[in-house]
Design a protein around this motif. Structure first.
Motif, PDB file in Angstrom:
ATOM      1  N   ILE A 150       0.839  -1.200   0.000  1.00  0.00           N
ATOM      2  CA  ILE A 150       0.000   0.000   0.000  1.00  0.00           C
ATOM      3  C   ILE A 150       0.874   1.250   0.000  1.00  0.00           C
ATOM      4  N   ALA A 151       1.902   1.243   0.854  1.00  0.00           N
ATOM      5  CA  ALA A 151       2.800   2.399   0.928  1.00  0.00           C
ATOM      6  C   ALA A 151       3.545   2.610  -0.389  1.00  0.00           C
ATOM      7  N   VAL A 152       3.939   1.528  -1.025  1.00  0.00           N
ATOM      8  CA  VAL A 152       4.624   1.624  -2.318  1.00  0.00           C
ATOM      9  C   VAL A 152       3.680   2.198  -3.369  1.00  0.00           C
ATOM     10  N   ALA A 153       2.461   1.685  -3.403  1.00  0.00           N
ATOM     11  CA  ALA A 153       1.476   2.188  -4.369  1.00  0.00           C
ATOM     12  C   ALA A 153       1.225   3.671  -4.172  1.00  0.00           C
ATOM     13  N   ARG A 154       1.199   4.124  -2.927  1.00  0.00           N
ATOM     14  CA  ARG A 154       1.006   5.546  -2.630  1.00  0.00           C
ATOM     15  C   ARG A 154       2.155   6.375  -3.209  1.00  0.00           C
ATOM     16  N   ALA A 155       3.389   5.907  -3.010  1.00  0.00           N
ATOM     17  CA  ALA A 155       4.543   6.661  -3.509  1.00  0.00           C
ATOM     18  C   ALA A 155       4.556   6.710  -5.029  1.00  0.00           C
ATOM     19  N   LEU A 156       4.148   5.614  -5.676  1.00  0.00           N
ATOM     20  CA  LEU A 156       4.210   5.553  -7.131  1.00  0.00           C
ATOM     21  C   LEU A 156       3.002   6.186  -7.814  1.00  0.00           C
ATOM     22  N   SER A 157       1.985   6.522  -7.029  1.00  0.00           N
ATOM     23  CA  SER A 157       0.801   7.151  -7.634  1.00  0.00           C
ATOM     24  C   SER A 157       1.091   8.589  -8.061  1.00  0.00           C
ATOM     25  N   LYS A 158       2.140   9.159  -7.509  1.00  0.00           N
ATOM     26  CA  LYS A 158       2.492  10.550  -7.778  1.00  0.00           C
ATOM     27  C   LYS A 158       3.861  10.614  -8.436  1.00  0.00           C
ATOM     28  N   THR A 159       3.967  11.272  -9.556  1.00  0.00           N
ATOM     29  CA  THR A 159       5.241  11.424 -10.240  1.00  0.00           C
ATOM     30  C   THR A 159       6.009  12.597  -9.639  1.00  0.00           C
ATOM     31  N   THR A 160       7.199  12.314  -9.114  1.00  0.00           N
ATOM     32  CA  THR A 160       8.036  13.351  -8.516  1.00  0.00           C
ATOM     33  C   THR A 160       9.399  13.350  -9.207  1.00  0.00           C
ATOM     34  N   GLN A 161      10.195  14.365  -8.923  1.00  0.00           N
ATOM     35  CA  GLN A 161      11.527  14.447  -9.530  1.00  0.00           C
ATOM     36  C   GLN A 161      12.528  13.523  -8.856  1.00  0.00           C
ATOM     37  N   VAL A 162      12.233  13.141  -7.613  1.00  0.00           N
ATOM     38  CA  VAL A 162      13.119  12.271  -6.841  1.00  0.00           C
ATOM     39  C   VAL A 162      12.275  11.223  -6.127  1.00  0.00           C
ATOM     40  N   LEU A 163      12.762   9.983  -6.088  1.00  0.00           N
ATOM     41  CA  LEU A 163      12.135   8.940  -5.286  1.00  0.00           C
ATOM     42  C   LEU A 163      13.184   8.322  -4.383  1.00  0.00           C
ATOM     43  N   LEU A 164      12.924   8.356  -3.063  1.00  0.00           N
ATOM     44  CA  LEU A 164      13.794   7.746  -2.064  1.00  0.00           C
ATOM     45  C   LEU A 164      13.071   6.528  -1.502  1.00  0.00           C
ATOM     46  N   ALA A 165      13.728   5.381  -1.535  1.00  0.00           N
ATOM     47  CA  ALA A 165      13.079   4.143  -1.098  1.00  0.00           C
ATOM     48  C   ALA A 165      13.989   3.378  -0.148  1.00  0.00           C
ATOM     49  N   ASP A 166      13.443   3.002   1.001  1.00  0.00           N
ATOM     50  CA  ASP A 166      14.184   2.276   2.025  1.00  0.00           C
ATOM     51  C   ASP A 166      13.674   0.836   2.083  1.00  0.00           C
ATOM     52  N   GLU A 167      14.463  -0.104   1.582  1.00  0.00           N
ATOM     53  CA  GLU A 167      14.114  -1.526   1.558  1.00  0.00           C
ATOM     54  C   GLU A 167      12.702  -1.753   0.995  1.00  0.00           C
TER      55      GLU A 167
END
Length: 226
Positions: A150-167
Motif C-alpha cells: 500500500i505504501a509503495v502504491a502511494r509513492a508511485l501514484s504521484k510522479t516526482t523528480q526524486v524517489l527515495l526508497a528504504d528496503e
C-alpha cells in the motif's frame, strides 16, 4: 527531468552528540539511479532520512538541484519535499481506519482538482500490479507485507523528480518484488526521475546505475552496473 544531488561534508549526530553518519562527498546525476547497501546499523536509513530533510541534527551541505536543501527552514523543507520527493520508508505511515485504496491515493487530496482522478487511478493500478486485492478493506486488516505494498502504491501514484526508497522489496514475495523493481526502474527511466534506493535485494541493486556501500557510518564507493 529529475534533480541532481550534491552532498558535501555531511555529518549526522544523535541527540547526545554521537556521530551516526559521515559522508564527505557524494554526487548523483539527475535522472540516474543509486543503490545503497551495507550491513544493518551502517547508517543507510539515516542517510536517506537526511536526504529527505527528516533528520534534525545534520551538519554539512545537501543540495537538490539548485536548492540548498540543508539550509531551508523546516516549513520550507516540508514544502520542497511534498513538491519534489516521493518517499517509501519501512515505517509505512498508513491511516489504519482508511481503506487501502484511500491510503494509496492520499496524494490526490493535496493535488489540483484536475489531477485527482488520474492520481486515484494510478494508485488503483499500482495496487493491482502489486497483487493487492480487496483494496476497499481497512489498512489495519492487511499483513505487514501487504501494508508495504500500500505504501509503495502511494509513492508511485504521484510522479516526482526524486524517489527515495528504504528496503522497498523487503516484505514482498519474489513475484511482487520483481514487479516493483520493474515499476521503480521503469518509472525512473521513462520520466527522468532520480532514484535512490537502500536495499539488500541483489535483484534490485543490479538494476541501479551505481551502487555504494555504507559501513560503520561511512560511505565507500562500490561499483557501477554495466
Amino acid at each position: 527531468m529529475g534533480l541532481s544531488l550534491d552532498v558535501q561534508n555531511l555529518r549526522v549526530t544523535s541527540g547526545h552528540g554521537r556521530t551516526l553518519l559521515e559522508v564527505s562527498e557524494l554526487t548523483v546525476e539527475p535522472g540516474s539511479s543509486l543503490g545503497i547497501c551495507g550491513p544493518s546499523g551502517a547508517g543507510k536509513s539515516t542517510f536517506l532520512f537526511a536526504l529527505a530533510g527528516l533528520q534534525d541534527t545534520v551538519e554539512g551541505q545537501i543540495n537538490w538541484g539548485e536548492a540548498e536543501f540543508s539550509k531551508l527552514r523546516p516549513a520550507e523543507k516540508t514544502t520542497f519535499r511534498s513538491q519534489n520527493i516521493g518517499l517509501i520508508f519501512q515505517d509505512f505511515l498508513l491511516f489504519d481506519e482508511l481503506s487501502a485504496q484511500v491510503n494509496a491515493a492520499l496524494p490526490a487530496l493535496f493535488a489540483p482538482r484536475k489531477n485527482r482522478a488520474n492520481l486515484r487511478q494510478r494508485a488503483a493500478d499500482q495496487l493491482s500490479r502489486l497483487g493487492l486485492k480487496n483494496s476497499d478493506r481497512g489498512a489495519a486488516s492487511f499483513s505487514g507485507g501487504e501494508r508495504q505494498r500500500i505504501a509503495v502504491a502511494r509513492a508511485l501514484s504521484k510522479t516526482t523528480q526524486v524517489l527515495l526508497a528504504d528496503e522497498p522489496t523487503a516484505s514482498l514475495d519474489r513475484t511482487a518484488a520483481d514487479h516493483l523493481i520493474e515499476d521503480l526502474t521503469g518509472l525512473s527511466r521513462a520520466s527522468g526521475q532520480t532514484l535512490i534506493v537502500v536495499s539488500h535485494d541483489e535483484a534490485l541493486l543490479n538494476q541501479m546505475d551505481r551502487v555504494v556501500t555504507f559501513a560503520d557510518g561511512r560511505l565507500m564507493p562500490n561499483k557501477v552496473n554495466a
